[in-house]
Enzyme design. Structure first.
Site, PDB file in Angstrom:
ATOM      1  N   GLU A   1     -59.808  65.932 166.087  1.00  0.00           N
ATOM      2  CA  GLU A   1     -60.794  64.871 165.878  1.00  0.00           C
ATOM      3  C   GLU A   1     -61.806  65.429 164.897  1.00  0.00           C
ATOM      4  O   GLU A   1     -62.583  66.297 165.240  1.00  0.00           O
ATOM      5  CB  GLU A   1     -61.537  64.516 167.177  1.00  0.00           C
ATOM      6  CG  GLU A   1     -60.667  64.216 168.377  1.00  0.00           C
ATOM      7  CD  GLU A   1     -60.026  62.857 168.324  1.00  0.00           C
ATOM      8  OE1 GLU A   1     -60.464  62.038 167.496  1.00  0.00           O
ATOM      9  OE2 GLU A   1     -59.081  62.626 169.082  1.00  0.00           O
TER      10      GLU A   1
ATOM     11  N   CYS B   1     -69.673  61.848 166.190  1.00  0.00           N
ATOM     12  CA  CYS B   1     -68.528  61.708 165.286  1.00  0.00           C
ATOM     13  C   CYS B   1     -68.212  60.236 165.065  1.00  0.00           C
ATOM     14  O   CYS B   1     -67.539  59.880 164.099  1.00  0.00           O
ATOM     15  CB  CYS B   1     -67.307  62.457 165.807  1.00  0.00           C
ATOM     16  SG  CYS B   1     -66.970  62.143 167.530  1.00  0.00           S
TER      17      CYS B   1
END
Lengths: 517, 517
Positions: free
Chosen positions: B259, B296
């Protein structure tokens, strides 16, 4: 065969020849050069752009039923040239008629299977993944996962051993999922892939940009990878590692699906019924000799109760003795040569390494009878080796000889057998022969985590069971660890590599309307 | 804070301190050192062996319900220390109370969600994947796909921005799937992870070997990877690439779930209703300022119809002006500092790069008011930039400033907006605000292939919708391309990384009996 066929590549919807002589392709029975292929000077960058834009847009604009119809048309076009392709399989692959059919019919059958899946998915362009999920206090707030085509191109790099099926099984999944394909077969046997794709392009059934073919050296193929692309590779673990470390793969994080070497095991359980035992002998023999042992799913390690080893050697030996090796053009020959000199050299080196820790149970490492050939050719005759124990040895669990070579490993109890299987560190397939439910129930969960497929054969299905080496489109193909960690086929599962899963979150009733397409 | 807390690692079921001073951990509000952590001399090889053998066997021997009960107990043990953990989040992360709760309650909530999934899966130890499939002429010949735990250890490498949730969301999926976990938080904010795991070990609820924690430098962590292990990483694309090229990762083909950075976009459609527009302003403001923009999933690119840009600047500016920045211990402060000096430096460099191709729409690149702090600290005040067009520029689509910094991109029509979003080359999440069904129906399939999640907000749910930055365990977390290609959470989907899918092939009635467990 005095003719040398010049093979070309199919890029930007035209057949294009590379510069110069390129690579020679051989008849592994006679060592004669039968074809040449060069990729020198071909504009792969343009081919990638064309596939991504023209081919990608065409497929994304089609329903699953329409994509399925393309696969059906491909299958029919290939099947229409079946006899010609079988002959090419012999000339450039050393295939017996049976071996060539296994490859070519596998290709058309897999295309037809995915054509049927496309038909059953019908007039949709996106797939729902699971049911709507309520994600908040209000039932209006919902999430729905969907699957849509990844936006790039699918690059397929295949192994020499299945020049027909290799292209078809990967292309079927990618095209049905909605991704254009650039396929590169292993050069040594690429004449069959070339002839098969020629059948497809001659039939003029695919939209522009959907299928491209690179015949010859890969050269800068991976340099053109972009975000949104996908790579699927079948071949050696070493080459797989090379792809994983390619700068464009690392920079873009393009997924690389790897199907690599694996030391597939079979386990004969104690107290197997006669019918089960007979199926075991039949299947091991087939896995050793079909395609001269050049199948990624072939059985390499044979785990047998230690008190049954002699019986197994005798029964397998009898079958192997009856398997005539030689020129595949002869009707009486059941096993042809390996596909190339490189494979011959590699197999001989592998046999020498295995002999460092095993004994010969049946066969002659120096080679046995070869019919209809006066020396030369890439022949390896069947060889059954025998290890001291199920968990001893090192090379036997690590080194795949890609030919008609397998090793017997005697085991004392199920724990030892399971530990021996595990030492292969992950395989495509494991087969278990037995009728003791308790033993089966204990060993399956223990081995599942190390395998992509487990084939269980008991007396009730012994006569009709397929052996472990037959890959079916319904079931997963791929294995963890040493086998590369890939997942292909398995029905809709095989499309996942080419699809992006996306959670769509919002007003439930609105989403239901928007996503019903 | 005059005390400096020595942090230790939890390996082989005991808290162990590394040698020497190790790394310093700071309070980013005051720049004071608050903790130290060293991993020097710790025996990670032994920790891996212990986790794989003792922890793996324990989990594989448990049912899903039993594993779920472990997660529930973890959640409760962490929640019991909520106030203490919120304080640690402030001291070592610069978190406001709201930001710390977002992280910690996210951790306990995700654990509880997966605990519930475990309960609903019940007394089974393996999962069936799909229905039995008839694979031959005889209906007895069947295949059944199953999911079992991968046989190694799950190595989790987390980012500094979610020290609580990061460990919990990965561990929940791995433990429920049946894999032991070795977790390494980002060192800069690891004090909160350490305190959270202490809450778990003090409660003595996990079987031996199930959870290990490495606090401090990773050192040789990845050198101990073996076939059967799994890596899940959250952090920068550069570090993700470093992991993908690690020799043990390449040699074993261990799956690495990444990720990474992504340039998440939001798109305001033309003709959005008032309620939809208000939700857009509310959410963009939240995504810019929550956790000081260090998520994020935060929105980095704001696509707005060109004739609405001025209105959006005015409305966002008003909200940003009301957001007090400063010492998170103060009740009136809504946004604290970045987590570390390294992040401050990186954000400043990123802002300078963006300013090369954008103008300031609101805020001061040199920094605005900071309450309760006499200089120092890692503060960046909110900054709204404005690009010339949706598809011009380069850095704006490529460079993530991990702070309260976003860029407005005016677009002329939907095609331009979609192309601009695509230039981010793959993101975790995209949000779309609008009420025009035709426009929504056109843009969702076009963007889906580039995103792991798409959040659609219309007037009907505008007041209750969660913003795009909130990751929920029900829905997929992860995105293609630049976002790393990973898949986490999404209910059962999040367990897949830790499970091997295996096709079991054989006598249907026998398989049904063997696999009902």
């Amino acid at each position: 065969m005095s003719d040398i066929t010049p093979l070309s590549s199919y890029l930007e919807d035209r057949w294009q020849s590379g510069e110069g002589d390129g690579s020679a392709l051989y008849d592994p029975t006679s060592d004669a050069i039968v074809a040449r292929a060069s990729t020198k000077g071909l504009d792969l960058a343009a081919a990638f752009r064309h596939a991504r834009t023209v081919g990608g847009a065409a497929l994304r604009g089609m329903t699953f039923a329409e994509r399925g119809a393309l696969l059906k048309a491909m299958s029919k076009a290939i099947h229409a040239r079946r006899e010609e392709l079988i002959e090419v399989g012999r000339i450039n692959g050393g295939n017996t008629r049976g071996d060539a059919k296994f490859d070519i019919d596998g290709a058309t059958g897999t295309l037809m299977y995915y054509a049927g899946l496309g038909k059953s998915l019908g007039d949709k362009t996106l797939l729902l993944d699971g049911d709507p999920i309520t994600i908040g206090a209000s039932s209006r707030l919902q999430g729905q996962h969907i699957l849509t085509p990844k936006p790039g191109v699918a690059v397929h790099i295949n192994a020499f051993n299945f020049p027909a099926w290799g292209l078809a099984e990967k292309a079927a999944c990618a095209i049905l999922a909605g991704m254009p394909v650039i396929s590169k077969p292993g050069t040594a046997t690429a004449m069959l892939t070339w002839a098969m794709v020629k059948a497809v392009t001659d039939a003029d059934i695919l939209p522009a940009g959907v299928l491209s073919l690179v015949v010859g050296s890969a050269r800068d193929l991976l340099d053109h990878l972009e975000w949104g692309d996908v790579v699927a590779f079948t071949g050696s673990a070493d080459t797989g590692e090379m792809m994983r470390r390619h700068p464009r793969v690392l920079a873009t994080g393009v997924p690389v699906n790897v199907e690599a070497d694996s030391l597939n095991a079979t386990v004969l359980l104690p107290d197997a019924e006669d019918a089960t035992y007979d199926a075991f002998i039949r299947d091991v023999h087939r896995e050793m000799t079909q395609k001269a042992g050049q199948k990624c799913t072939a059985t390499r390690r044979i785990f047998v109760p230690e008190d049954m080893i002699d019986e197994v050697v005798e029964d397998l030996g009898e079958r192997l003795a009856g398997t005539k090796v030689g020129d595949p053009a002869r009707d009486d020959v059941r096993m042809g040569p390996l596909a190339s000199k490189a494979q011959l050299t590699s197999a001989r080196e592998g046999i020498a390494a295995l002999l460092g820790e095993t004994d010969v149970a049946w066969g002659d490492p120096a080679g046995g009878d070869v019919l209809g050939v006066d020396g030369g050719g890439c022949f390896v005759t069947p060889l059954l080796l025998r290890a001291e124990s199920a968990t001893g040895g090192d090379a036997v669990h690590r080194l795949e000889v890609f030919g008609p070579v397998s090793t017997l490993l005697p085991y004392a109890d199920l724990d030892e057998a399971a530990e021996g299987v595990r030492m292969g560190q992950g395989s495509l397939v494991c087969s278990i022969y037995g009728d003791d439910r308790k033993a089966l129930g204990a060993i399956i969960p223990r081995l599942a985590g190390w395998h992509g497929r487990i084939v269980v054969t008991d007396a009730k299905i012994a006569d009709k069971a397929y052996g472990p080496g037959m890959v079916m489109p319904h079931l997963l193909h791929g294995g963890p660890g040493r086998a590369g960690g890939g997942e292909e086929l398995g029905g809709l599962r095989g499309m996942k590599l080419y699809q992006q899963r996306t959670a769509i979150q919002g007003n439930g009733p609105l989403l239901a309307r928007l996503l019903d397409r």
